[in-house]
Design an enzyme around this catalytic site. Structure first.
Site, PDB file in Angstrom:
ATOM      1  N   HIS A 263       2.991  13.388  11.872  1.00  0.00           N
ATOM      2  CA  HIS A 263       2.524  13.213  10.497  1.00  0.00           C
ATOM      3  C   HIS A 263       0.986  13.110  10.455  1.00  0.00           C
ATOM      4  O   HIS A 263       0.319  13.864   9.739  1.00  0.00           O
ATOM      5  CB  HIS A 263       3.160  11.943   9.920  1.00  0.00           C
ATOM      6  CG  HIS A 263       2.754  11.635   8.516  1.00  0.00           C
ATOM      7  ND1 HIS A 263       3.539  11.952   7.430  1.00  0.00           N
ATOM      8  CD2 HIS A 263       1.633  11.050   8.004  1.00  0.00           C
ATOM      9  CE1 HIS A 263       2.919  11.573   6.328  1.00  0.00           C
ATOM     10  NE2 HIS A 263       1.758  11.015   6.642  1.00  0.00           N
ATOM     11  N   GLU A 264       0.462  12.190  11.243  1.00  0.00           N
ATOM     12  CA  GLU A 264      -0.993  11.999  11.222  1.00  0.00           C
ATOM     13  C   GLU A 264      -1.711  13.240  11.776  1.00  0.00           C
ATOM     14  O   GLU A 264      -2.826  13.554  11.348  1.00  0.00           O
ATOM     15  CB  GLU A 264      -1.402  10.739  11.990  1.00  0.00           C
ATOM     16  CG  GLU A 264      -0.805   9.429  11.442  1.00  0.00           C
ATOM     17  CD  GLU A 264      -1.042   9.172   9.960  1.00  0.00           C
ATOM     18  OE1 GLU A 264      -2.082   9.605   9.435  1.00  0.00           O
ATOM     19  OE2 GLU A 264      -0.163   8.543   9.316  1.00  0.00           O
ATOM     20  N   HIS A 267      -2.334  15.533   8.920  1.00  0.00           N
ATOM     21  CA  HIS A 267      -3.519  15.131   8.159  1.00  0.00           C
ATOM     22  C   HIS A 267      -4.794  15.564   8.902  1.00  0.00           C
ATOM     23  O   HIS A 267      -5.737  16.088   8.313  1.00  0.00           O
ATOM     24  CB  HIS A 267      -3.581  13.602   8.036  1.00  0.00           C
ATOM     25  CG  HIS A 267      -2.684  13.014   6.983  1.00  0.00           C
ATOM     26  ND1 HIS A 267      -2.745  13.380   5.664  1.00  0.00           N
ATOM     27  CD2 HIS A 267      -1.713  12.062   7.056  1.00  0.00           C
ATOM     28  CE1 HIS A 267      -1.855  12.671   4.966  1.00  0.00           C
ATOM     29  NE2 HIS A 267      -1.212  11.870   5.787  1.00  0.00           N
ATOM     30  N   GLU A 293      -1.140  14.917   1.799  1.00  0.00           N
ATOM     31  CA  GLU A 293       0.201  14.503   2.204  1.00  0.00           C
ATOM     32  C   GLU A 293       1.105  15.728   2.388  1.00  0.00           C
ATOM     33  O   GLU A 293       2.038  15.691   3.184  1.00  0.00           O
ATOM     34  CB  GLU A 293       0.747  13.548   1.139  1.00  0.00           C
ATOM     35  CG  GLU A 293       1.796  12.600   1.624  1.00  0.00           C
ATOM     36  CD  GLU A 293       1.384  11.702   2.793  1.00  0.00           C
ATOM     37  OE1 GLU A 293       0.183  11.460   3.007  1.00  0.00           O
ATOM     38  OE2 GLU A 293       2.291  11.255   3.508  1.00  0.00           O
TER      39      GLU A 293
HETATM   40 ZN    ZN Z   1       0.262  10.492   5.252  1.00  0.00          ZN
END
Ligand code: ZN
Length: 498
Positions: A263-264, A267, A293
């Protein structure tokens, strides 16, 4: 004109430098700083934000921006974007008195520490007084700078330009109508998915090695960032060549660590692929929280919980966790990654129930901003909503209202972008599939064609393009949540044979 352009770029450099110092301070606060550092840090952040405020909000800057705006035809597209973004930022804070703006930074630093202690001791009353102050200040700022319509609109627009309660209500009403019945059907299904092996013990050192392998493999440039540890995983960008992510390691929940890391990374990859020509600049970052996101969730869910992804990654993973997954078939691992069950903790929620967690927060925030709710009433309101939408009730505030850091940091209006991002990600993936063999790329572990598409259509623009324009240009149509709902339905009906 040359003189004005020089002033514009000087201003950009100064503001970006202050942002740089504040980001580094935040990163340090969440990863390394000792407990007793809070008071000095709160003062330093108050000082830095005063400096930011005074650098941006003054007559010279106002005249400069107005002059450039009047002669915008003479500007390069990049300078024109800088001017527009600075006008927006100016508009956002100039109506707030400078001392109140800076004092809020100090309050947030103290509130974060109070929240941490409250969470640790599972005692909402430790956080409540600070939360009340944060809420009151937030409302006061809306009074100074309200953009019209519902007061919550001002906050929504801060994180997702153009988002209003009307649009968000329609979005969440649609999700509620489509997702709640599916969650119910799954809870009544006889299908039992074996996932005990996920909660087995996976040594932290092996998780660390696998996290590094994963982030590099999916496209994180390791020489332009790093991976650290924190209770709440997050990404911070100092520049496109220094993007830092954190994850958290839990011996008995390797999937949660892995999901956080991917997830990170999503980003971070966005930040690392902003146009290098921007340099250190206020425009050299993601355009909105929703678009941000969408990138993290694209990697975490659309890719990281897909069959094609594990066609490539399953064998290497078995190698990292020696002997732990030898008896588990790839197909069973895939299913275990995609079980759905109502749960209390947002960050551990599955892909299907996740937006319901956001809906709870959206409704509570909207109510907080629109009316005078006593902060001590909030835990009950929280628990009631969990019971209504997810059918389960937190037994204490630790697994209820104290779970998220956001409110202590004054981030009201931020949560909806999580659900929007999930929905955007599916629309982006659909569009990408028209040009890129996504499954082929995932199953061969070659992310290059995917990264290229994302860079060209989303990442490279930084803040120079608004969310709506990015969606329109990248996908050929306006935002449409049907893609997201259909994707969830199709996926979960297959997993649960509905
Ligand atoms: Zn996030």
């Amino acid at each position: 004109m040359e003189r004005y352009l020089k002033a514009l770029n000087q201003l950009d450099m100064k503001l970006s430098s202050i942002n740089y110092a504040m980001s580094l301070t935040s990163f340090d606060a969440m990863t390394a700083a000792p407990k007793n550092s809070v008071e000095a840090r709160a003062t330093a952040l108050e000082g830095l934000s005063t400096f930011y405020f005074e650098t941006l909000v003054n007559e010279d800057v106002k005249n400069l921006l107005n002059h450039l705006n009047d002669h915008s035809e003479a500007l390069t597209p990049t300078d024109c974007s800088k001017m527009k973004i600075l006008m927006q930022d100016y508009e956002q804070i100039s109506k707030i008195p400078s001392e109140e703006y800076a004092a809020f930074e100090a309050l947030k630093a103290r509130a974060s520490v109070a929240w941490e202690e409250a969470k640790e001791k599972n005692d909402f009353s430790i956080f409540a007084p600070k939360l009340e102050q944060v809420i009151n200040t937030t409302k006061q700022f809306i009074a100074y700078r309200g953009i019209g319509g519902h007061p919550y609109n001002t906050l929504l627009d801060d994180y997702e330009k153009g988002l209003t309660t009307e649009k968000a209500d329609a979005f969440f009403d649609y999700l509620r109508a489509e997702i709640v019945p599916l969650v119910k059907a799954i809870s009544e299904s006889d299908v039992k998915i074996e996932d005990d092996f996920i909660k087995a013990s996976y040594p932290i050192e092996e998780q660390k090695a696998f996290s590094k392998f994963l982030m590099e493999k999916v496209g994180f440039r390791m020489d332009s960032g790093l991976l650290a540890e924190s209770v709440h995983p997050f990404t911070i960008n100092l520049s496109r060549e220094d993007v830092r992510i954190t994850t958290r390691y839990m011996e008995n929940d390797m999937v949660s660590t892995m999901a956080s890391t991917i997830h990170e990374s999503g980003h971070a990859i966005y930040e690392q692929n902003v146009d290098s020509a921007f340099g250190l600049s206020i425009i050299a970052t993601g355009t909105s929280m929703g678009i941000h996101e969408s990138q993290s969730r694209l990697f975490e869910n659309n890719f990281g919980r897909s069959k094609a992804f594990w066609d490539y990654f399953y064998e290497p993973m078995q190698g990292f966790f020696k002997g732990k997954l030898d008896h588990v078939a790839k197909e069973d691992f895939y299913k275990a990654l995609n079980t759905s069950k109502p749960s209390l903790i947002r960050v551990d929620a599955d892909e299907l129930t996740y937006p319901l967690h956001i809906m709870v927060r959206y409704e509570i925030e909207k109510a907080i901003i629109a009316s005078d709710i006593d902060v001590y009433e909030l835990p009950k309101l929280w628990n009631d909503k969990y019971e209504a939408y997810l059918g389960i009730r937190p037994k204490d505030d630790g697994e209820g209202i104290l779970q998220d850091v956001h409110w202590s940091e004054g981030l009201f209006g931020y949560f909806p972008s999580y659900a929007l991002g999930s929905a955007y990600s599916v629309q982006f993936e659909k569009a990408m599939k028209k040009e890129v063999d996504v499954d082929g790329a995932l199953s061969s572990g070659d992310f290059k064609p995917i990264l290229k598409w994302l860079e060209k259509n989303i990442h490279v623009f930084g803040r120079t393009k608004d969310p709506d324009d990015i969606i329109m240009d990248a996908t050929g149509e306006a935002f449409n949540p049907e893609f997201y709902v259909n994707y969830l339905k199709e996926k979960y009906r297959k997993v649960y044979a509905l």
